[in-house]
Design an enzyme around this catalytic site. Structure first.
Site, short mmCIF file in Angstrom:
data_model
loop_
_atom_site.label_atom_id
_atom_site.label_comp_id
_atom_site.label_asym_id
_atom_site.label_seq_id
_atom_site.Cartn_x
_atom_site.Cartn_y
_atom_site.Cartn_z
CB SER A 63 -94.38 -34.27 48.68
OG SER A 63 -94.96 -33.48 49.54
CG HIS A 68 -85.70 -47.69 50.06
ND1 HIS A 68 -84.28 -46.82 49.99
CD2 HIS A 68 -86.63 -46.65 50.05
CE1 HIS A 68 -84.53 -45.55 50.66
NE2 HIS A 68 -86.27 -45.12 50.58
CB CYS A 83 -98.72 -31.57 48.88
SG CYS A 83 -97.41 -30.41 47.95
#
Lengths: 141, 141
Positions: A63, A68, A83
């Site tokens: 995944s 940010h 996952c």
């Protein structure tokens, strides 16, 4: 298997501003965070914004890990979406907190692709999930 | 400004398997989902897994939109992380649900980089947030 993935939502405040404003530093931290979980890194894409701030996404076979940053506030938003059940995303969270030198953090874990949630919504009778008490996931979506 | 970003967690079940197993389709949907919010697309990176499944990440000036798919279950996990207050991430969620032809969905919205949450944790007195009742965000981290 009752859920397809674990998604950690990581809020980091009081980070080192020079680190979270550097594309090179963010890229290296994402790569090492991936290593810390023994996940498989497919690609890392980073972008530096003007006048400050970095976005970085590590695409994994399992995944993704993204961050940010808002250097003007010393804040970085981390997401660790893994996952399968063999890799622990918490290792990546610990690594990122240390690497960004975050002073205050919060962590929320969500189940993604949760089959039990589907059964609940369908009104089906539920057996006791033997692992539920020890489950570290906290959210049914 | 009390929060830096809105993060939508989108669970999509009963999706069209051909669509969620196609890199081209996922790439196009991410680009159009970005357009639907009028956000600024910086890059789209997609990867197809074997034997099935696609991971796609659209990096935006305003953060990111990502999707991970499990065609074998008809399931796709969407994340729409938008910073600032001028762009509505819900438009991207609506678009993705339609484009992936999801039959069952759930949506959770989280505030990211929430200054009020910091004040609460610091034990500071809080004034009433005039917008709180109409606030669409549902999570304090």
């Amino acid at each position: 298997m009752d859920t397809l993935g674990r998604h950690l939502i990581l809020e980091m405040w009081g980070c080192c501003k020079d680190i979270i404003d550097s594309v090179d530093a963010v890229k290296e931290i994402l790569a090492k965070a991936t290593e810390s979980t023994k996940a498989t890194l497919v690609d890392v894409v980073c972008h530096r914004f003007s006048p400050y701030g970095v976005t970085g996404v590590a695409i994994l076979a399992e995944s993704h890990i993204s961050v940010h940053t808002w250097p003007e506030y010393g804040y970085a938003a981390g997401d660790i979406f893994i996952c399968g059940s063999t890799i622990n995303p918490q290792n990546a969270a610990s690594f990122m907190i240390q690497a960004f030198q975050a002073k205050e953090t919060s962590l929320l874990e969500l189940k993604r692709g949760d089959f039990f949630a589907m059964k609940i919504r369908d009104g089906r009778p539920m057996e006791m999930n033997a692992n539920a008490i020890d489950s570290q996931s906290t959210g049914y979506l």
